[in-house]
Scaffold this active site. Structure first.
Site, short mmCIF file in Angstrom:
data_model
loop_
_atom_site.label_atom_id
_atom_site.label_comp_id
_atom_site.label_asym_id
_atom_site.label_seq_id
_atom_site.Cartn_x
_atom_site.Cartn_y
_atom_site.Cartn_z
N ASN A 150 0.65 -1.40 -0.32
CA ASN A 150 -0.51 0.41 -0.07
C ASN A 150 0.97 1.71 -0.11
O ASN A 150 0.94 2.46 -1.13
CB ASN A 150 -0.98 0.35 1.09
N GLY A 226 1.85 -6.01 7.10
CA GLY A 226 1.43 -6.32 6.70
C GLY A 226 0.10 -6.75 7.28
O GLY A 226 -0.19 -6.02 8.06
N THR A 228 -3.14 -8.78 9.31
CA THR A 228 -3.11 -9.55 10.90
C THR A 228 -2.80 -10.91 10.72
O THR A 228 -2.11 -11.76 11.22
CB THR A 228 -4.05 -9.17 11.33
N ALA A 229 -3.43 -11.73 9.02
CA ALA A 229 -3.21 -13.25 8.83
C ALA A 229 -1.41 -13.08 8.84
O ALA A 229 -1.17 -14.89 9.49
CB ALA A 229 -4.61 -14.06 7.81
N THR A 230 -0.85 -12.93 8.25
CA THR A 230 0.69 -13.40 8.01
C THR A 230 0.53 -12.89 8.83
O THR A 230 2.25 -13.87 8.97
CB THR A 230 0.57 -12.31 6.49
N GLU A 248 3.50 -4.61 12.66
CA GLU A 248 2.59 -4.19 12.54
C GLU A 248 1.63 -4.49 11.21
O GLU A 248 1.81 -4.15 10.14
CB GLU A 248 3.59 -2.61 11.40
N CYS A 282 -3.24 1.89 6.35
CA CYS A 282 -3.47 0.88 7.81
C CYS A 282 -4.36 1.78 8.65
O CYS A 282 -4.73 1.43 9.91
CB CYS A 282 -1.91 0.27 8.28
N GLU A 459 7.60 1.18 16.45
CA GLU A 459 8.50 1.55 15.40
C GLU A 459 8.70 3.55 15.91
O GLU A 459 7.40 3.38 16.67
CB GLU A 459 8.70 1.31 13.48
P1 NAD Z 1 0.27 -9.76 3.48
O1 NAD Z 1 0.50 -9.26 4.50
O2 NAD Z 1 -0.96 -10.30 2.37
O3 NAD Z 1 1.63 -8.84 2.79
C1 NAD Z 1 2.97 -8.30 3.02
C2 NAD Z 1 4.05 -8.75 3.16
O4 NAD Z 1 4.35 -10.51 3.51
C3 NAD Z 1 4.36 -8.86 1.26
O5 NAD Z 1 4.92 -8.34 1.08
C4 NAD Z 1 3.99 -10.83 1.34
O6 NAD Z 1 4.95 -10.60 0.01
C5 NAD Z 1 4.65 -10.97 2.30
N1 NAD Z 1 4.02 -12.34 3.13
C6 NAD Z 1 3.20 -12.73 2.48
N2 NAD Z 1 2.80 -14.25 3.27
C7 NAD Z 1 4.21 -14.77 4.42
C8 NAD Z 1 4.35 -15.79 4.84
N3 NAD Z 1 3.90 -16.79 4.83
N4 NAD Z 1 6.04 -15.32 5.58
C9 NAD Z 1 6.83 -14.52 5.11
N5 NAD Z 1 6.25 -12.88 4.08
C10 NAD Z 1 4.68 -13.45 4.29
O7 NAD Z 1 -0.40 -7.36 3.57
P2 NAD Z 1 -0.90 -6.86 2.45
O8 NAD Z 1 -1.83 -7.35 1.69
O9 NAD Z 1 0.40 -6.89 1.44
O10 NAD Z 1 -1.04 -5.35 2.85
C11 NAD Z 1 -2.30 -4.99 3.40
C12 NAD Z 1 -2.35 -5.31 4.80
O11 NAD Z 1 -1.20 -4.41 5.50
C13 NAD Z 1 -3.76 -4.50 5.79
O12 NAD Z 1 -3.89 -5.75 6.49
C14 NAD Z 1 -2.91 -3.55 5.93
O13 NAD Z 1 -3.65 -3.03 7.19
C15 NAD Z 1 -1.11 -3.61 6.08
N6 NAD Z 1 -0.52 -2.97 6.79
C16 NAD Z 1 -0.38 -2.12 7.99
C17 NAD Z 1 0.55 -1.37 8.59
C18 NAD Z 1 0.96 -0.77 9.77
O14 NAD Z 1 1.88 0.10 9.47
N7 NAD Z 1 0.37 -1.47 11.16
C19 NAD Z 1 0.44 -0.38 7.69
C20 NAD Z 1 0.52 -0.70 6.22
C21 NAD Z 1 -0.19 -2.59 5.52
#
Ligand code: NAD
Length: 482
Positions: A150, A226, A228-230, A248, A282, A459
């Protein structure tokens, strides 16, 4: 067509045998690049490179590390337009946002942590005249940095900069959905003179390259942003090896408006908080809670402010809101709107008047829903798109109850002129980031992170640097011993 390759040991490296992932401009639906689909063998190569660079980088004098980060920031500045164009194309975000907000923040991240390093100090104290204690901070080795799509380079550099400042070397895995600027950033690190192996970028899917990085035994520190599930899967994998991990994660953030607030300002900011970056931040305020007595008035102002947002071609200087990041994400968000058990006040479909160039793009109009049951998934789950809900509350207690009524706890925005009340709410709202009469004013010195299912750790400021270091309490006894 661009080919986006890994960056390992100061060189552009092709995929070994795993093929490529297509990269699409979501505003036009056209594929414009392909990125290498890395896996564990590429991660292995990158980790070995980072390990080999670690002894020299971790021993580099502070002034030299500071200078290297500042040089890197200047090179990023010099390529701001190029990086912004790439970022806008990769994620469907308005060119003005990429150029004025996100890419400048990349250089700011590098400069901020260079400056944090320059001002870092350690406490020393004596417990008796001949005994001195102090904290020694040792860089923890190879850092793994994993980021989402994002705010691609903004968030990736928010991790890489403190890790490098701390004296760690880095293997970073950007999102496979928006890999373009990370590739260029890595090349620019070479132009800035970062030694080979200090920063490595490996592209690929999360389930392959990402998981391999998390599980690698020579990577003791993982910084992840990324979903929450990941995050849960990563926390488990890190737990197995006692890795230090920062998470995060997602949010479902309340935007709380009391009757005494400046309603015009609150409505304008509510629309901005809900729909900036097409609601794909987020920190977006996706649950707008308004004191019942002013709800009709506020609703009218909110709909007006939302209608005034200019949705359109991200390449146009006029657009304030671009497209969704990808077709699958568009379908997911559209499905969430269609299955919502409430009333659509505005939006819900494709915006009107898109230019011909964007006919095949993945656009959704800013959407406001109301009359939703409190416990329905639309109110409880993060949608991460241009979708906000509007709901009334009766009094302060009800506002607090509703604000805390999800499993997330990332951010909250509170609107009231009564600062006594604002102060009471700060004690009761379960969120890691709280704004009062504001949204999205950030100072990099403040702690950033989430409560509950929105994450683990903070952070920001020197804490970001310390996350990548191992502290040791050192005690020295002076004088001769017999
Ligand atoms: P995502 O969890 O699908 O992916 C994030 C990253 O993790 C990607 O690079 C992906 O390739 C990698 N990834 C996926 N599965 C993995 C695994 N099993 N092991 C290691 N790496 C893995 O998230 P997304 O769809 O890319 O991003 C959207 C999410 O990120 C939303 O939930 C958003 O709220 C969150 N987000 C949080 C913040 C924060 O600072 N709290 C900031 C931005 C986005």
């Amino acid at each position: 067509m661009m080919d986006l390759r890994h960056w390992i040991h100061g060189e552009s490296v092709s995929a070994r045998d795993q093929g490529w992932i297509s990269v699409t401009d979501p505003a036009t639906g056209q594929v414009f690049a392909r990125c290498v689909a890395g896996n564990s063998s590429d991660i292995e190569l990158a980790v070995q490179s980072a390990k080999s660079a670690f002894p020299a980088w971790s021993q580099t004098a502070t002034a030299e590390r500071v200078a290297a980060l500042e040089r890197f920031a200047s090179v990023v500045d010099a390529h701001r337009d190029e990086l912004a164009t790439l970022e806008s194309r990769d994620g469907g975000k308005p060119i003005t946002r990429a150029r004025e907000v996100e890419i400048p923040r990349v250089a700011e991240n590098l400069r901020f942590f260079a400056s944090a390093l320059r001002h870092e100090h350690s406490d020393a104290f004596t417990s008796s005249p001949e005994v001195i204690h102090w904290t020694h901070r040792r860089p923890r080795g190879v850092a793994g940095c994993i980021s989402p799509w994002n705010l691609p380079l903004y968030l990736l550099s928010w991790k890489i900069a403190p890790a490098l400042a701390a004296g760690c070397t880095v293997v970073a895995k950007p999102s496979e959905i928006t890999p373009a600027t990370a590739t260029r950033f890595a090349e620019l690190s070479g132009e800035a003179g970062l030694p080979p192996g200090v920063l490595n970028i490996v592209h690929g899917r999360g389930s392959e390259a990402g998981a391999a990085l998390v599980e690698h035994p020579d990577v003791p520190t993982i910084s992840f942003t990324g979903g929450t599930a990941t995050g849960k899967a990563i926390a488990k994998a890190c737990g197995e090896q006692f890795k230090r991990v920062s998470l995060e994660l997602g949010g479902k953030n309340p935007f709380v408006v009391f009757a005494d607030a400046d309603l015009d300002q609150a409505a304008t900011e509510a629309a901005r908080a809900a729909f900036s970056n097409t609601g794909q931040i987020c920190l977006c305020g996706s649950r707008i809670l308004v004191e019942q007595s002013v709800l009709p008035d506020f609703q009218e102002k909110l709909l007006k402010a939302t209608a005034a947002l200019r949705v359109g071609d991200p390449a146009s200087e006029e657009s304030q809101i671009g497209s969704m990041v990808s077709e699958p994400h568009y379908q997911k968000v559209k499905q969430a709107i269609e299955s919502a058990p409430g009333t659509v006040l505005c939006g819900g479909g494709r915006p009107a008047d898109l230019p011909e160039r964007c006919r095949e793009g993945w656009f959704l109009a800013p959407t406001i829903l109301t009359d939703l049951p409190e416990t329905c998934s639309t109110e409880q789950e993060e949608i991460f798109g241009p979708v906000a809900s509007l709901r009334g509350f009766v009094d302060e207690a009800d506002a607090i109850r509703l604000a805390n009524a999800t499993s997330y706890g990332l951010a909250a925005s509170l609107w009231t002129k009564d600062l006594d009340r604002a102060h009471r709410l700060v004690h009761r709202i379960e969120a890691g980031v709280i704004w009062i009469n504001a949204w999205m004013i950030r100072d990099l010195r403040t702690p950033f992170g989430g409560a509950k299912q929105s994450g683990l750790g903070r952070e920001g400021g020197i804490e970001s640097v310390h996350f990548f270091q191992e502290p040791a309490g050192v005690t020295l006894r002076l004088g001769s011993s017999s």
